[in-house]
Design an enzyme around this catalytic site. Structure first.
Site, PDB file in Angstrom:
ATOM      1  N   CYS A 110       0.875  -1.136  -0.025  1.00 35.49           N
ATOM      2  CA  CYS A 110       0.107  -0.075  -0.117  1.00 35.49           C
ATOM      3  C   CYS A 110       0.841   1.259   0.050  1.00 35.49           C
ATOM      4  O   CYS A 110       0.379   2.362  -0.240  1.00 35.49           O
ATOM      5  CB  CYS A 110      -1.130  -0.226   1.195  1.00 35.49           C
ATOM      6  SG  CYS A 110      -1.984  -1.392   1.287  1.00 35.49           S
ATOM      7  N   HIS A 255      -2.884   7.147   2.323  1.00 35.88           N
ATOM      8  CA  HIS A 255      -3.455   5.712   1.946  1.00 35.88           C
ATOM      9  C   HIS A 255      -4.881   5.516   2.656  1.00 35.88           C
ATOM     10  O   HIS A 255      -4.959   5.871   3.822  1.00 35.88           O
ATOM     11  CB  HIS A 255      -2.588   4.934   2.333  1.00 35.88           C
ATOM     12  CG  HIS A 255      -3.097   3.342   2.110  1.00 35.88           C
ATOM     13  ND1 HIS A 255      -3.597   2.940   1.170  1.00 35.88           N
ATOM     14  CD2 HIS A 255      -3.104   2.073   2.963  1.00 35.88           C
ATOM     15  CE1 HIS A 255      -4.337   1.764   1.299  1.00 35.88           C
ATOM     16  NE2 HIS A 255      -3.611   1.318   2.484  1.00 35.88           N
ATOM     17  N   ASN A 285     -10.017   0.394   0.340  1.00 36.34           N
ATOM     18  CA  ASN A 285      -8.703   0.210   0.208  1.00 36.34           C
ATOM     19  C   ASN A 285      -8.263  -0.339  -0.896  1.00 36.34           C
ATOM     20  O   ASN A 285      -8.434  -1.750  -0.846  1.00 36.34           O
ATOM     21  CB  ASN A 285      -8.279  -0.757   1.701  1.00 36.34           C
ATOM     22  CG  ASN A 285      -6.881  -0.778   1.799  1.00 36.34           C
ATOM     23  OD1 ASN A 285      -6.070  -0.540   0.648  1.00 36.34           O
ATOM     24  ND2 ASN A 285      -6.124  -1.215   2.944  1.00 36.34           N
TER      25      ASN A 285
HETATM   26  N1  COA Z   1     -18.540  -7.336  10.614  1.00 39.53           N
HETATM   27  C1  COA Z   1     -19.246  -7.687  11.869  1.00 39.53           C
HETATM   28  N2  COA Z   1     -18.351  -7.947  12.975  1.00 39.53           N
HETATM   29  C2  COA Z   1     -17.229  -7.940  12.697  1.00 39.53           C
HETATM   30  C3  COA Z   1     -16.298  -7.870  11.541  1.00 39.53           C
HETATM   31  C4  COA Z   1     -17.544  -7.781  10.446  1.00 39.53           C
HETATM   32  N3  COA Z   1     -17.001  -7.409   8.953  1.00 39.53           N
HETATM   33  N4  COA Z   1     -15.174  -8.198  11.366  1.00 39.53           N
HETATM   34  C5  COA Z   1     -14.865  -8.451  12.777  1.00 39.53           C
HETATM   35  N5  COA Z   1     -16.084  -8.447  13.590  1.00 39.53           N
HETATM   36  C6  COA Z   1     -15.975  -8.718  14.828  1.00 39.53           C
HETATM   37  C7  COA Z   1     -15.180  -9.520  15.464  1.00 39.53           C
HETATM   38  O1  COA Z   1     -15.435 -10.838  15.121  1.00 39.53           O
HETATM   39  C8  COA Z   1     -15.020  -9.102  16.903  1.00 39.53           C
HETATM   40  O2  COA Z   1     -16.217  -9.519  17.551  1.00 39.53           O
HETATM   41  P1  COA Z   1     -16.040 -10.463  18.949  1.00 39.53           P
HETATM   42  O3  COA Z   1     -15.620  -9.060  19.870  1.00 39.53           O
HETATM   43  O4  COA Z   1     -17.315 -10.872  19.220  1.00 39.53           O
HETATM   44  O5  COA Z   1     -14.754 -11.430  19.329  1.00 39.53           O
HETATM   45  C9  COA Z   1     -15.205  -7.630  16.774  1.00 39.53           C
HETATM   46  O6  COA Z   1     -16.148  -7.342  15.506  1.00 39.53           O
HETATM   47  C10 COA Z   1     -14.017  -7.059  16.973  1.00 39.53           C
HETATM   48  O7  COA Z   1     -13.184  -7.398  16.091  1.00 39.53           O
HETATM   49  P2  COA Z   1     -11.665  -6.848  15.571  1.00 39.53           P
HETATM   50  O8  COA Z   1     -11.138  -7.427  14.750  1.00 39.53           O
HETATM   51  O9  COA Z   1     -11.113  -6.489  17.077  1.00 39.53           O
HETATM   52  O10 COA Z   1     -12.201  -5.220  14.985  1.00 39.53           O
HETATM   53  P3  COA Z   1     -11.291  -3.916  14.944  1.00 39.53           P
HETATM   54  O11 COA Z   1     -12.241  -3.063  15.820  1.00 39.53           O
HETATM   55  O12 COA Z   1      -9.997  -4.147  15.287  1.00 39.53           O
HETATM   56  O13 COA Z   1     -11.683  -3.559  13.485  1.00 39.53           O
HETATM   57  C11 COA Z   1     -10.486  -3.681  11.439  1.00 39.53           C
HETATM   58  C12 COA Z   1     -11.185  -4.498  12.402  1.00 39.53           C
HETATM   59  C13 COA Z   1      -9.732  -4.613  10.419  1.00 39.53           C
HETATM   60  C14 COA Z   1     -11.418  -2.869  10.687  1.00 39.53           C
HETATM   61  C15 COA Z   1      -9.053  -2.995  11.970  1.00 39.53           C
HETATM   62  O14 COA Z   1      -8.530  -3.675  12.912  1.00 39.53           O
HETATM   63  C16 COA Z   1      -8.498  -2.041  11.154  1.00 39.53           C
HETATM   64  O15 COA Z   1      -8.862  -1.414  10.312  1.00 39.53           O
HETATM   65  N6  COA Z   1      -7.094  -2.690  11.023  1.00 39.53           N
HETATM   66  C17 COA Z   1      -6.202  -1.945  10.249  1.00 39.53           C
HETATM   67  C18 COA Z   1      -6.326  -2.717   8.685  1.00 39.53           C
HETATM   68  C19 COA Z   1      -5.665  -2.291   7.695  1.00 39.53           C
HETATM   69  O16 COA Z   1      -5.417  -0.798   7.603  1.00 39.53           O
HETATM   70  N7  COA Z   1      -5.068  -2.934   6.622  1.00 39.53           N
HETATM   71  C20 COA Z   1      -4.783  -2.365   5.638  1.00 39.53           C
HETATM   72  C21 COA Z   1      -3.327  -1.747   5.839  1.00 39.53           C
HETATM   73  S1  COA Z   1      -2.661  -1.426   4.279  1.00 39.53           S
END
Ligand code: COA
Length: 328
Positions: A110, A255, A285
């Site tokens: 990215c 980004h 993204n």
């Molecule tokens: N819909 C509903 N619930 C979801 C879900 C979805 N699409 N994805 C995850 N969940 C749930 C999980 O299962 C978890 O449930 P639980 O608490 O019962 O276990 C809860 O939501 C929290 O999950 P978590 O993975 O901790 O969420 P988060 O707040 O960290 O958000 C991302 C996830 C991926 C959105 C976030 O971590 C993120 O944006 N990280 C950076 C990723 C990124 O930028 N990548 C590219 C870089 S170039």
């Protein structure tokens, strides 16, 4: 030294995939995706390969630059989703455009558009007759999306952006690139293991995530923590090299990974969010294509104008990060 963007082009596939579309294939909701990421809709390439998206964006950039295609002396494409492991996307673009200049791809995920601009600028700076460089980012992340992982599947989209660069002997310029390879395990895509006789080695580094091949594997929390630190670090260093302060920058083009990452980084740097170009809601993204796509939309809206000082900032798998400052 610096560069001038003579022309900008983009290609965004027509097939829109909304958050509601995801509710039909997995346990999720528009509310969850919107509030956690800022994404509403993404585009999927559906039949247009990565290199053809690159060609489409390139054609628009060439037209906008009002140059003759034969004047292009370099093609650099950033991609992690090439259609072939060889030839490169850049070579396929060169073939399509009828060019015989150096053409190669770079893989910095990215952060790739920033890495590619930095690379092209170094070529343009040397005195070896390259008049214009074509820099492209083209990505088809839908091809490597893990639809069994709801936390990563919802964040990716496809698209391409391209610019025609010209050397500029003066103007604001600063670039900083960095890599933290120890974090590679937090965001990766493993190629399938070869199956052939005499095969006796294993790629075991990513052993925390067994069995996941040919899809993007992500530890969202770790990537998030990295991103909110990497963005300010890269921006600070690039601005320092350019000899300017954040106040002197008209727009930051980050980004587009997650609206919360951008908000958190902006707050940490004490820069008003209004100075950040954000279009994640409509494209999601698209890896390295996200920065040129955001810049393209901002130009179309009349937000960014000639003479504005821009700071582009990328971060992503590798883990890589970087920022580049220049006058538009
Ligand atoms: N819909 C509903 N619930 C979801 C879900 C979805 N699409 N994805 C995850 N969940 C749930 C999980 O299962 C978890 O449930 P639980 O608490 O019962 O276990 C809860 O939501 C929290 O999950 P978590 O993975 O901790 O969420 P988060 O707040 O960290 O958000 C991302 C996830 C991926 C959105 C976030 O971590 C993120 O944006 N990280 C950076 C990723 C990124 O930028 N990548 C590219 C870089 S170039």
């Amino acid at each position: 030294m610096s560069f001038l963007i003579r022309g900008l082009g983009s290609y965004s596939p027509e097939k829109n995939i909304t958050n509601d579309d995801f509710t039909k294939i997995m346990e999720t909701s528009d509310e969850w995706i919107t509030s956690r990421t800022g994404i509403k809709v993404r585009q999927y390439a559906s039949g247009t390969p990565t290199w053809k998206m690159a060609v489409r964006a390139a054609h628009e950039a060439i037209e906008a630059a009002k140059i003759d295609v034969s004047e292009i002396g370099l093609i650099v494409t950033s991609t992690i989703t090439a259609d072939f492991f060889t030839p490169s996307v850049s070579c396929l673009v060169a073939g399509e455009l009828g060019l015989f200049c150096p053409a190669f791809d770079i893989g910095a995920a990215c952060s790739g558009f920033v890495f590619a601009l930095d690379t092209a600028e170094r070529y343009l700076r040397t005195d070896d007759g390259i008049k214009y460089a074509l820099v492209i980012s083209s990505e088809m992340l839908s091809r490597y999306t893990d639809f069994e992982d709801r936390s990563s599947a919802i964040i990716f989209g496809d698209g391409a952006g391209a610019v025609i660069l010209q050397n500029a002997s003066q103007g604001v310029y600063g670039s900083y690139l960095g890599t933290d390879g120890t974090g590679g395990k937090h965001l990766f895509g493993k190629l399938p293991f070869p199956k052939y006789p005499f095969y006796d080695y294993e790629i075991t580094d990513m052993e925390d995530y067994p069995g996941k091949e040919n899809v993007i594997v992500q530890n969202g929390k770790e990537v998030y923590k990295f991103a909110v630190k990497a963005m300010p670090a890269a921006i600070e260093k690039a601005l320092e090299k350019a000899g300017i302060t954040p106040e002197q920058v008209d727009f930051f083009v980050p980004h587009q990974a997650n609206i919360r990452i951008i908000e958190t980084a902006a707050k940490a740097m004490n820069i008003p969010l209004e100075k950040f170009i954000i279009n994640i809601a409509s494209h999601a993204n698209t890896s390295s294509a996200s920065i040129p796509l955001a810049l393209y939309d901002a130009l179309k809206e009349g937000k960014v104008k000639r003479g504005d000082i821009l700071c582009l900032c990328g971060f992503g798998a590798g883990l890589t990060y970087g920022a580049i400052v220049f006058e538009y």
